[in-house]
Design a protein around this motif. Structure first.
Motif, PDB file in Angstrom:
ATOM      1  N   ASP A 183       0.831  -1.197  -0.217  1.00 27.14           N
ATOM      2  CA  ASP A 183       0.118   0.098  -0.005  1.00 27.14           C
ATOM      3  C   ASP A 183       1.016   1.164  -0.027  1.00 27.14           C
ATOM      4  N   GLY A 184       1.912   1.191  -0.827  1.00 30.23           N
ATOM      5  CA  GLY A 184       2.720   2.439  -0.786  1.00 30.23           C
ATOM      6  C   GLY A 184       3.981   2.534   0.352  1.00 30.23           C
ATOM      7  N   SER A 185       3.942   1.918   1.201  1.00 30.29           N
ATOM      8  CA  SER A 185       4.890   2.032   2.381  1.00 30.29           C
ATOM      9  C   SER A 185       5.934   0.836   2.239  1.00 30.29           C
ATOM     10  N   VAL A 186       7.172   1.330   2.051  1.00 31.65           N
ATOM     11  CA  VAL A 186       8.165   0.347   1.915  1.00 31.65           C
ATOM     12  C   VAL A 186       8.306  -0.783   3.169  1.00 31.65           C
ATOM     13  N   ILE A 187       8.482  -1.895   2.837  1.00 36.17           N
ATOM     14  CA  ILE A 187       8.672  -2.805   3.953  1.00 36.17           C
ATOM     15  C   ILE A 187      10.011  -3.657   3.790  1.00 36.17           C
ATOM     16  N   LEU A 188      10.518  -3.373   2.760  1.00 40.57           N
ATOM     17  CA  LEU A 188      11.846  -4.093   2.374  1.00 40.57           C
ATOM     18  C   LEU A 188      12.563  -3.416   1.621  1.00 40.57           C
ATOM     19  N   ASP A 189      13.883  -2.927   1.829  1.00 34.00           N
ATOM     20  CA  ASP A 189      14.975  -2.251   0.892  1.00 34.00           C
ATOM     21  C   ASP A 189      16.205  -2.847   1.067  1.00 34.00           C
ATOM     22  N   ARG A 190      16.671  -3.683   0.244  1.00 26.73           N
ATOM     23  CA  ARG A 190      17.960  -4.338   0.224  1.00 26.73           C
ATOM     24  C   ARG A 190      18.623  -3.824  -0.717  1.00 26.73           C
ATOM     25  N   PRO A 191      20.282  -3.648  -0.792  1.00 30.26           N
ATOM     26  CA  PRO A 191      20.884  -4.223   0.487  1.00 30.26           C
ATOM     27  C   PRO A 191      21.083  -3.353   1.585  1.00 30.26           C
ATOM     28  N   ASP A 192      20.678  -3.635   2.917  1.00 33.45           N
ATOM     29  CA  ASP A 192      20.755  -3.121   3.966  1.00 33.45           C
ATOM     30  C   ASP A 192      22.206  -3.340   4.838  1.00 33.45           C
ATOM     31  N   HIS A 193      22.095  -2.967   6.000  1.00 29.92           N
ATOM     32  CA  HIS A 193      23.594  -2.914   6.683  1.00 29.92           C
ATOM     33  C   HIS A 193      23.925  -4.542   6.792  1.00 29.92           C
ATOM     34  N   ASN A 194      23.076  -5.482   6.924  1.00 26.34           N
ATOM     35  CA  ASN A 194      23.361  -6.835   7.133  1.00 26.34           C
ATOM     36  C   ASN A 194      23.863  -7.435   5.962  1.00 26.34           C
ATOM     37  N   ASP A 195      23.435  -7.040   4.504  1.00 23.87           N
ATOM     38  CA  ASP A 195      24.117  -7.378   3.453  1.00 23.87           C
ATOM     39  C   ASP A 195      25.511  -6.756   3.260  1.00 23.87           C
ATOM     40  N   GLU A 196      25.523  -5.503   3.755  1.00 24.65           N
ATOM     41  CA  GLU A 196      27.099  -4.888   3.582  1.00 24.65           C
ATOM     42  C   GLU A 196      27.945  -5.580   4.615  1.00 24.65           C
ATOM     43  N   ALA A 197      27.666  -5.993   5.621  1.00 23.09           N
ATOM     44  CA  ALA A 197      28.419  -6.840   6.517  1.00 23.09           C
ATOM     45  C   ALA A 197      28.844  -8.176   5.755  1.00 23.09           C
ATOM     46  N   ASP A 198      27.878  -8.905   5.173  1.00 25.69           N
ATOM     47  CA  ASP A 198      28.080 -10.215   4.595  1.00 25.69           C
ATOM     48  C   ASP A 198      27.702 -10.158   3.225  1.00 25.69           C
ATOM     49  N   PRO A 199      28.230  -9.804   2.203  1.00 28.36           N
ATOM     50  CA  PRO A 199      27.831  -9.751   0.960  1.00 28.36           C
ATOM     51  C   PRO A 199      27.364 -11.037   0.288  1.00 28.36           C
ATOM     52  N   LYS A 200      27.641 -12.134   0.823  1.00 24.01           N
ATOM     53  CA  LYS A 200      27.044 -13.268   0.491  1.00 24.01           C
ATOM     54  C   LYS A 200      25.813 -13.564   0.191  1.00 24.01           C
ATOM     55  N   ARG A 201      25.062 -12.729   1.317  1.00 20.63           N
ATOM     56  CA  ARG A 201      23.596 -12.892   1.485  1.00 20.63           C
ATOM     57  C   ARG A 201      22.955 -12.243   0.031  1.00 20.63           C
ATOM     58  N   LEU A 202      23.799 -11.438  -0.642  1.00 24.87           N
ATOM     59  CA  LEU A 202      23.002 -11.007  -1.850  1.00 24.87           C
ATOM     60  C   LEU A 202      23.035 -11.912  -3.208  1.00 24.87           C
ATOM     61  N   THR A 203      23.374 -13.165  -2.775  1.00 26.21           N
ATOM     62  CA  THR A 203      23.374 -14.239  -3.696  1.00 26.21           C
ATOM     63  C   THR A 203      22.058 -14.838  -3.803  1.00 26.21           C
ATOM     64  N   GLN A 204      21.281 -14.373  -2.559  1.00 26.81           N
ATOM     65  CA  GLN A 204      19.658 -14.889  -2.453  1.00 26.81           C
ATOM     66  C   GLN A 204      18.716 -13.877  -2.427  1.00 26.81           C
ATOM     67  N   THR A 205      17.578 -14.104  -2.751  1.00 28.31           N
ATOM     68  CA  THR A 205      16.541 -12.917  -2.526  1.00 28.31           C
ATOM     69  C   THR A 205      15.933 -13.433  -1.125  1.00 28.31           C
ATOM     70  N   TYR A 206      15.090 -12.542  -0.480  1.00 27.35           N
ATOM     71  CA  TYR A 206      14.500 -12.697   0.610  1.00 27.35           C
ATOM     72  C   TYR A 206      13.091 -13.339   0.224  1.00 27.35           C
ATOM     73  N   LEU A 207      12.827 -13.169  -0.936  1.00 29.75           N
ATOM     74  CA  LEU A 207      11.425 -13.596  -1.330  1.00 29.75           C
ATOM     75  C   LEU A 207      11.366 -14.905  -1.549  1.00 29.75           C
ATOM     76  N   GLU A 208      12.643 -15.797  -1.617  1.00 30.45           N
ATOM     77  CA  GLU A 208      12.559 -17.435  -1.529  1.00 30.45           C
ATOM     78  C   GLU A 208      12.686 -17.874  -0.400  1.00 30.45           C
ATOM     79  N   GLN A 209      13.116 -16.970   0.627  1.00 33.99           N
ATOM     80  CA  GLN A 209      13.153 -17.546   2.136  1.00 33.99           C
ATOM     81  C   GLN A 209      11.961 -17.424   2.981  1.00 33.99           C
ATOM     82  N   VAL A 210      11.580 -18.496   3.514  1.00 36.33           N
ATOM     83  CA  VAL A 210      10.377 -18.444   4.342  1.00 36.33           C
ATOM     84  C   VAL A 210      10.604 -17.464   5.447  1.00 36.33           C
ATOM     85  N   TYR A 211      11.938 -17.540   6.212  1.00 41.51           N
ATOM     86  CA  TYR A 211      12.209 -16.751   7.184  1.00 41.51           C
ATOM     87  C   TYR A 211      12.178 -15.108   7.025  1.00 41.51           C
TER      88      TYR A 211
END
Lengths: 202, 386
Positions: free
Chosen positions: B126-154
């Motif tokens: 509804d117009g409000s952002v609920i996810l915006d990557r890369p975030d600080h976690n991704d910057e700390a661990d760039p490997k995270r960017l090989t996957q989308t959040y979309l595909e991960q149930v958690y």
């Protein structure tokens, strides 16, 4: 058993084909094939060919008068001045939809609108198609409203399942369209059925 | 039912950058869509956007796998794009009341080892952002960017509805030969070409299957008038087979199995089955194949009726003038694909004044739009002499 008469036809579209097939079948005759179904200009274009074929077997062509002439006879004369003996050239005033509207009672029930909304003199209507769409707007059935009324933005005058819904009405011999009842309110339909009956019973 | 239908989610808009042969796309999507364009203009590639999203969320899928199946990022990237540009997909999901309930954007590229890397993953509700990557976690661990959040149930908990919606997408392009001879596509699950079509049917609950067959047979009779009933049975090896009972001079009628069914029968059967199977968007490639033009003409009406019941979105690619002759196809439902040096453009038929004018004067959509999608040098074919 007497062999039934086999008739070929040509019409403007899919709905007209349904109407034609129903009329022929109700008279106990058979349909060989229905040609055209590609709009009015196409039909008029091929009229000579159909007329030529009608030298050899019975043919019927149904076309909408629309606003091409005030009434049917001058239109027929101008379009087909020299009809073959087996050619039955019929004009629906002003659109074939008027023939469906002419069975008021059943049509009102099919559309789920009150009987008083359905006009009594369908041949006097300027645009029977437009009338049907307007009626459908008031339908109590969602399927009719969404199927027959054009979606805003579609750029159309009819809805996505307008044709198939009307075909359903035409094909339903139990609860749908009754051509002989409709013929009482539509002179052009009445003439069409009478002429077809002459061909079948000849 | 009325309530359900109007609330059914669908794709309402799509934006693409550098996806296969599309450098830039920005177009509204109605509940029913017809894609028309010359050969190789990208009709299948357009549908593939939605299959790609489904691949990301499906079991055995995921973002790296979805890219790998398509030959890697460089194979996916538009030829007209500059060499290192990102590929971007941005979809809007909603319904008639709220066409922008969800937005999902995925922007990706590849690293030095040609592994696909998420450049941006962004979700709004509804117009409000609920996810915006890369975030600080991704910057700390760039490997995270090989996957989308979309595909991960958690990780997709807050936009699970989007993931479930992508998962509900169905694609069908039945190849009759594969249905008849399933050995050719051994072990493929959810094979869109029909290799496991009979297995899929067999996997459906018996009651559901029977009730679907009951609805399918009258419609199938349009093409096969003698057909009386359909049923599924398994041979001694457990392989499912389909058989149809035909009206026949013998009082019992005659049974035929799927290997005797014609191409047209199998394709129409596949079409009708898939229309009843599932509720999510249905992607169909050239439903007109092997069917008589008079049957093809009625396909759009059939889909319109199906949608009135189920509300599901249907996206169809077609080359058929017969199909586009239907008077109920809205100008906003037909998308024209036109190839050019900067990639293929996608525009609804109502953005062309010519088409609108021709339709107003009584031409059908087929007559008005098809010539605009004619292959550029079609006449070259008559010069071919081997």
């Amino acid at each position: 058993m007497k062999n039934s008469v086999i008739i070929s036809g040509a019409v403007e579209g899919v709905l007209d084909e349904g109407v034609l097939r129903r009329l022929i079948r109700d008279l106990g005759a058979e349909v060989r094939a229905v040609y055209g179904k590609n709009g009015k200009p196409f039909l008029l274009n091929k009229l000579d060919a159909y007329n030529h074929a009608a030298h050899y077997s019975p043919w019927i062509v149904i076309i909408d008068l629309d606003h091409d002439a005030e009434c049917a006879p001058p239109f027929v004369r101008s379009r087909l001045p020299d009809p073959a003996p087996n050619m039955n050239f019929r004009v629906a005033v002003r659109e074939i939809e008027a023939w469906l509207l002419a069975d008021r009672e059943r049509f009102a029930r099919f559309l789920s609108v009150s009987l008083s909304r359905v006009p009594r003199n369908p041949e006097a209507l300027d645009s029977p198609k437009g009338t049907i769409v307007e009626l459908a707007r008031h339908s109590r059935r969602r399927e009719i409203r969404e199927g027959m009324v054009p979606r805003p933005g579609s750029g159309l005058k009819i809805g996505p399942s307008y044709t198939s819904l009307l075909l359903e009405f035409v094909k339903d011999t139990e609860r749908g369209w009754r051509p002989t009842i409709a013929a009482q309110s539509s002179d052009s339909l009445n003439r069409c059925i009478r002429r077809l009956a002459e061909v079948v019973n000849a | 039912m009325a309530k359900v239908k109007s609330k059914m989610l669908r794709f309402t808009h799509v934006k693409l950058e550098n996806w296969r042969n599309f450098a830039q796309v920005d177009v509204d999507l109605q509940r029913r869509i017809f894609l028309i364009g010359p050969n190789a203009s990208g009709k299948s590639n357009f549908l593939d956007v939605f299959r790609f999203l489904q691949d990301i969320v499906s079991v055995g899928g995921g973002f790296p796998e979805a890219v790998r199946r398509r030959g890697g990022v460089s194979a996916l990237r538009c030829l007209a794009a500059r060499r290192h540009s990102d590929v971007m997909i941005h979809v809007f999901i909603g319904n008639d009341e709220n066409p922008r309930r969800w937005q999902y954007e995925l922007r990706f590229n590849q690293d030095n080892l040609r592994r696909p890397i998420v450049k941006r993953e962004w979700v709004a509700k509804d117009g409000s952002v609920i996810l915006d990557r890369p975030d600080h976690n991704d910057e700390a661990d760039p490997k995270r960017l090989t996957q989308t959040y979309l595909e991960q149930v958690y990780a997709n908990q807050r936009f699970r509805e989007v993931a479930d919606f992508f998962l509900s997408i169905r694609y069908l392009h039945i190849v009759p030969q594969l249905v008849r001879d399933p050995d050719r596509s051994v072990g493929r699950k959810q094979d869109p070409y029909g290799g496991d079509f009979l297995e899929q049917m067999a996997g459906t609950q018996e009651r559901t299957r029977k009730s679907r067959f009951k609805r399918i047979v009258p419609a199938l009779r349009v093409a096969v008038p003698q057909l009386k009933e359909l049923e599924l049975w398994r041979d001694e090896r457990g392989t499912p087979h389909l058989r149809g009972k035909y009206e026949h001079w013998r009082p019992q009628g005659a049974w035929q199995t799927e290997d005797q069914f014609s191409d047209g029968t199998l394709r129409l059967l596949g079409l009708l089955w898939s229309a009843l199977d599932g509720t999510g968007p249905l992607l169909l490639e050239e439903p007109e194949l092997s069917l008589h033009p008079e049957v093809v003409r009625l396909i759009p009406q059939m889909f319109a009726r199906i949608q009135q019941h189920s509300g599901r979105q249907i996206l169809i690619s077609t080359h058929s003038s017969d199909l586009l002759r239907d008077e109920g196809i809205g100008l906003d439902e037909a998308l024209l694909l036109q190839p050019g040096p900067e990639g293929t453009s996608v525009s609804p038929a109502n953005s062309f004044t010519e088409i609108k004018a021709l339709l107003e004067s009584g031409l059908s959509l087929a007559e008005a739009a098809m010539p605009m999608t004619r292959p550029r040098d079609a006449e070259q074919l008559v010069l071919f002499s081997g």
